[in-house]
Design a protein around this motif. Structure first.
Motif, mmCIF file in Angstrom:
data_model
loop_
_atom_site.group_PDB
_atom_site.id
_atom_site.type_symbol
_atom_site.label_atom_id
_atom_site.label_comp_id
_atom_site.label_asym_id
_atom_site.label_seq_id
_atom_site.Cartn_x
_atom_site.Cartn_y
_atom_site.Cartn_z
ATOM 1 N N PHE A 237 0.814 -1.215 0.000
ATOM 2 C CA PHE A 237 0.000 0.000 0.000
ATOM 3 C C PHE A 237 0.851 1.271 0.000
ATOM 4 N N ASN A 238 2.073 1.142 -0.514
ATOM 5 C CA ASN A 238 2.951 2.289 -0.779
ATOM 6 C C ASN A 238 3.311 3.081 0.473
ATOM 7 N N ARG A 239 3.531 2.362 1.563
ATOM 8 C CA ARG A 239 4.096 2.967 2.756
ATOM 9 C C ARG A 239 5.575 2.602 2.841
ATOM 10 N N LYS A 240 6.327 3.373 3.607
ATOM 11 C CA LYS A 240 7.716 3.041 3.892
ATOM 12 C C LYS A 240 7.757 2.215 5.169
ATOM 13 N N PHE A 241 8.708 1.310 5.252
ATOM 14 C CA PHE A 241 8.693 0.345 6.347
ATOM 15 C C PHE A 241 10.044 0.223 7.025
ATOM 16 N N ILE A 242 10.000 0.121 8.362
ATOM 17 C CA ILE A 242 11.181 -0.204 9.162
ATOM 18 C C ILE A 242 10.815 -1.398 10.033
#
Length: 302
Positions: A237-242
């Motif tokens: 869903f086009n989020r950035k992830f850590i």
């Protein structure tokens, strides 16, 4: 011997996704203050689970003290308008709920209700749910995309009832925002999303959380990434992830699911489904705990 790293072991990343292979407390300290929009934390429950060689084994006092430490760091890295979802067992959640009230506003106490595996308690009412806290830093200023998570309204809409409280009267809405009881099936062996992880959460559950409480381009953090379902959903869903994870086998899952560059071979990252057969039932875990001869040992942290 405690399975903890004194330093962050490795990181794997591209421009939008990052995996920190190491202890959660060290991993969180590597994240800047107020930099994350959404946190989903599904930590160990301290019920004796074996996470591929790393086994939960705390006293209740040590477990809660450890939880309070990383919860404090989650508060630090969360943006002022951010949201924090915290899962744990029914036994532990009252303690965590009371502690979190000191830092956050509790917006919802969610129940994840799931189907039975067919084996159920015979001398008491067995647990068929897991609790989730929805926490915000600000009581009113936070992301909640209610239109992105609408579900079918099963009452008036299905029966085509008319709401006469409105002027003029009109049919009931066919869609509504979900309540705080969520029914999602647990991940089963035959499902495509299945990974070799004993406490894998379903993608459908994470989809609701990610859609509701973040926007495209936002940073989503999972400090106990495990099977990396949060990361896979965030990327979709086009989020950035850590993601932070101490277990190397689970880090490999994350590298594969997020398609990150690494030194591992294609064979090392290949998905090979195995049934989760190493963990004991709740009854047998209690028996093992009662007969343990070394309660003073340091806990194993996944």
């Amino acid at each position: 011997m405690a399975a903890r790293f004194d330093v962050i072991n490795q990181t794997f990343s591209d421009e939008n996704q990052k995996i920190i292979h190491g202890d959660v407390l060290l991993g969180l300290k590597a994240i800047p203050d107020e930099s994350v929009n959404l946190i989903f934390a599904d930590p160990p429950y301290n019920i004796g689970k074996d996470f591929d060689g790393l086994k939960e084994k705390w006293t209740e006092e040590d477990f809660l003290a450890w939880c309070y430490e990383w919860i404090d760091d989650c508060f630090r890295v969360l943006k002022p308008n951010g949201t924090f979802y915290l899962m744990n067992s029914t036994e532990n959640m009252p303690f965590l709920d009371i502690y979190c009230r000191k830092l956050f506003t509790i917006k919802s106490r969610v129940i994840w209700s799931y189907d039975s595996s067919g084996v159920q308690a015979k001398t008491y009412f067995g647990s068929m749910y897991e609790p989730i806290l929805m926490l915000t830093k600000h009581p009113k200023n936070y992301t909640f995309n209610h239109e992105d998570i609408l579900v079918e309204a099963k009452t008036g809409a299905k029966r085509q009832l008319i709401d006469y409280r409105k002027n003029p009267p009109q049919p009931y809405n066919t869609k509504k925002v979900p309540g705080n009881v969520w029914e999602f099936p647990r991940v089963r062996f035959k499902m495509d999303e299945y990974e070799n992880h004993p406490t894998q959460k379903p993608e459908s559950l994470l989809e609701r959380i990610v859609k509701a409480s973040s926007n495209e381009g936002d940073y989503v953090l999972d400090p106990f990434s495990g099977s990396f379902t949060t990361g896979a959903v965030a990327k979709r869903f086009n989020r950035k992830f850590i993601g932070i994870e101490i277990n190397e086998e689970y880090v490999k899952m994350g590298i594969r699911r997020l398609e990150l560059p690494s030194h591992y071979s294609e064979q090392e990252l290949a998905k090979e489904k195995k049934r989760k057969t190493n963990n004991l039932s709740k009854k047998n875990r209690q028996k093992e705990a009662d007969t343990s001869a070394s309660p003073q040992q340091n806990p194993l942290i996944r």
